[in-house]
Design a protein around this motif. Structure first.
Motif, short mmCIF file in Angstrom:
data_model
loop_
_atom_site.label_atom_id
_atom_site.label_comp_id
_atom_site.label_asym_id
_atom_site.label_seq_id
_atom_site.Cartn_x
_atom_site.Cartn_y
_atom_site.Cartn_z
N GLU A 89 -3.67 1.43 -10.13
CA GLU A 89 -3.75 2.89 -9.97
C GLU A 89 -5.11 3.28 -9.42
OE1 GLU A 89 -3.21 6.80 -12.85
OE2 GLU A 89 -2.18 4.92 -13.37
N GLY A 90 -5.09 4.04 -8.30
CA GLY A 90 -6.33 4.50 -7.70
C GLY A 90 -6.29 4.41 -6.19
N ASP A 91 -7.46 4.58 -5.57
CA ASP A 91 -7.62 4.52 -4.13
C ASP A 91 -7.42 3.09 -3.64
OD1 ASP A 91 -8.58 4.41 -1.49
OD2 ASP A 91 -10.14 5.90 -1.87
N ALA A 92 -6.50 2.90 -2.70
CA ALA A 92 -6.16 1.55 -2.23
C ALA A 92 -7.36 0.79 -1.68
CB ALA A 92 -5.07 1.64 -1.17
N LEU A 93 -8.31 1.50 -1.09
CA LEU A 93 -9.48 0.81 -0.54
C LEU A 93 -10.30 0.15 -1.64
CD1 LEU A 93 -10.59 3.41 2.16
CD2 LEU A 93 -9.32 1.27 2.50
N SER A 94 -10.16 0.64 -2.87
CA SER A 94 -10.84 0.03 -4.01
C SER A 94 -9.92 -0.92 -4.78
CB SER A 94 -11.36 1.11 -4.96
OG SER A 94 -12.31 1.94 -4.32
N LEU A 97 3.05 -11.43 2.45
CA LEU A 97 3.63 -10.26 3.11
C LEU A 97 2.87 -9.02 2.66
CD1 LEU A 97 7.41 -9.48 3.59
CD2 LEU A 97 5.88 -7.72 2.69
N VAL A 98 2.60 -8.13 3.61
CA VAL A 98 1.92 -6.86 3.33
C VAL A 98 2.79 -5.72 3.84
CG1 VAL A 98 -0.09 -5.41 3.82
CG2 VAL A 98 -0.38 -7.88 3.48
N LEU A 99 3.05 -4.72 2.99
CA LEU A 99 3.73 -3.51 3.39
C LEU A 99 2.73 -2.36 3.38
CD1 LEU A 99 6.20 -1.73 4.05
CD2 LEU A 99 6.61 -1.55 1.58
N LEU A 100 2.53 -1.75 4.55
CA LEU A 100 1.65 -0.58 4.67
C LEU A 100 2.53 0.66 4.75
CD1 LEU A 100 -0.84 -2.07 7.30
CD2 LEU A 100 -1.15 -1.92 4.81
N ASP A 101 2.67 1.35 3.62
CA ASP A 101 3.59 2.49 3.54
C ASP A 101 2.95 3.68 2.84
OD1 ASP A 101 5.98 3.79 3.99
OD2 ASP A 101 6.93 3.07 2.15
N TYR A 128 0.86 -1.19 0.00
CA TYR A 128 0.00 0.00 0.00
C TYR A 128 0.90 1.23 0.00
CZ TYR A 128 -2.46 3.85 2.36
OH TYR A 128 -2.94 5.07 2.71
N GLY A 129 0.89 1.99 -1.11
CA GLY A 129 1.70 3.19 -1.22
C GLY A 129 2.98 2.93 -2.00
N THR A 130 2.90 2.94 -3.33
CA THR A 130 4.05 2.58 -4.15
C THR A 130 4.97 3.76 -4.43
OG1 THR A 130 2.89 0.74 -5.18
CG2 THR A 130 4.73 1.67 -6.41
N SER A 131 4.42 4.96 -4.54
CA SER A 131 5.20 6.16 -4.87
C SER A 131 5.99 5.92 -6.15
CB SER A 131 6.10 6.55 -3.70
OG SER A 131 6.70 7.83 -3.91
N ILE A 156 1.87 -6.90 -5.73
CA ILE A 156 0.72 -6.07 -6.09
C ILE A 156 0.86 -4.74 -5.36
CG2 ILE A 156 -1.79 -5.84 -6.03
CD1 ILE A 156 -1.91 -8.92 -5.90
N GLY A 157 1.07 -3.67 -6.12
CA GLY A 157 1.21 -2.35 -5.54
C GLY A 157 0.02 -1.48 -5.89
N THR A 158 -0.12 -0.37 -5.19
CA THR A 158 -1.19 0.57 -5.50
C THR A 158 -0.69 1.99 -5.30
OG1 THR A 158 -3.50 1.19 -5.04
CG2 THR A 158 -2.15 0.49 -3.16
N GLU A 159 -1.05 2.87 -6.22
CA GLU A 159 -0.62 4.27 -6.18
C GLU A 159 -1.75 5.15 -6.71
OE1 GLU A 159 0.77 7.73 -5.62
OE2 GLU A 159 1.94 6.01 -4.90
N LEU A 160 -2.08 6.18 -5.96
CA LEU A 160 -3.20 7.05 -6.32
C LEU A 160 -2.80 8.10 -7.36
CD1 LEU A 160 -6.11 7.98 -5.84
CD2 LEU A 160 -5.30 9.28 -3.87
N GLN A 161 -1.58 8.63 -7.26
CA GLN A 161 -1.17 9.74 -8.12
C GLN A 161 -0.68 9.20 -9.48
OE1 GLN A 161 1.42 11.67 -9.56
NE2 GLN A 161 -0.12 13.27 -9.80
#
Length: 221
Positions: free
Chosen positions: A133-138, A149-153, A80-83, A104-109
């Protein structure tokens, strides 16, 4: 076998990105100014405000990610939070050395997501990373387990909601890593997720490691 983390092109790309972040630190530390609070903005506005800011794991933190992913034989990793993709490259290196799998990464911007994909390709790990790409909750709502493994960043006030979204895909032994828990955000932004991980009723065992700006490590029981 030789770790891909120490070989090209992964090593060169990581060093380039980490050097760029070190050079950036101090120049854009507070895009809103000293009197403003980024957490007063909604998620989309935060992402746009920090569109050029790396916000990545430290080199030591990245090496910790690699070691933990290798030690657990992680094949399916969620971030969560790939930047710009620094931590995802560390994780993908470990997944490759574990025999293959998926990060599996996610990035909003959008601009960051595009830059991250370019960095994945340059590092030769694009085949191991699925960037949503988008809101991680979705974007993470339909992750299929079991996740190793989960990274919350990402934004810390969303760390707990994101974890709750992912919980159906977790297995006994899944590692949960929360980065930057010692960072002073001016308010207790990590409090909810840390309290949740510390409560035995929620099914985790947790402790903090003094790496970088603090990494909380928990295992799903």
């Amino acid at each position: 076998m030789t770790s891909t983390l120490r070989s090209e092109p992964i090593s060169g790309v990581l060093q380039r990105l980490l050097a760029a972040e070190r050079e950036q630190d101090g120049r854009v530390a507070a895009p809103l100014g000293p009197a403003a609070d980024i957490f007063d903005l909604d998620i989309a506005a935060r992402a746009e405000t920090f569109r050029d800011v790396y916000m990545s794991v430290s080199e030591t933190g990245g090496e910790l990610l690699y070691l933990l992913a290798r030690a657990t034989g992680a094949r399916t990793v969620v971030e969560y939070g790939t930047s710009f993709g620094v931590s995802a490259i560390y994780l993908a290196s470990a997944v490759r050395d574990n025999g293959g799998g998926l990060v599996i990464g996610t990035e909003l911007q959008a601009d960051k997501a595009s830059a991250a994909r370019e960095n994945f390709a340059a590092a030769g790990v694009a085949d191991l990373i699925e960037l949503r790409e988008g809101d991680a909750l979705s974007t993470l709502a339909d992750v299929a387990g079991p996740v190793d493994l989960v990274l919350l960043d990402g934004w810390p006030d969303l760390a707990l909601p994101v974890l709750r979204v992912l919980e159906p895909a977790l297995r006994p032994g899944t590692l949960i890593l929360v980065d930057d828990v010692d960072v002073d955000f001016g308010r207790d932004m990590h409090g909810a997720v840390l309290a949740y991980l510390a409560d035995p009723a929620n099914g985790y065992q947790s402790m903090k490691l003094p790496v970088g700006d603090g990494v909380q490590v928990a295992v799903r029981l």
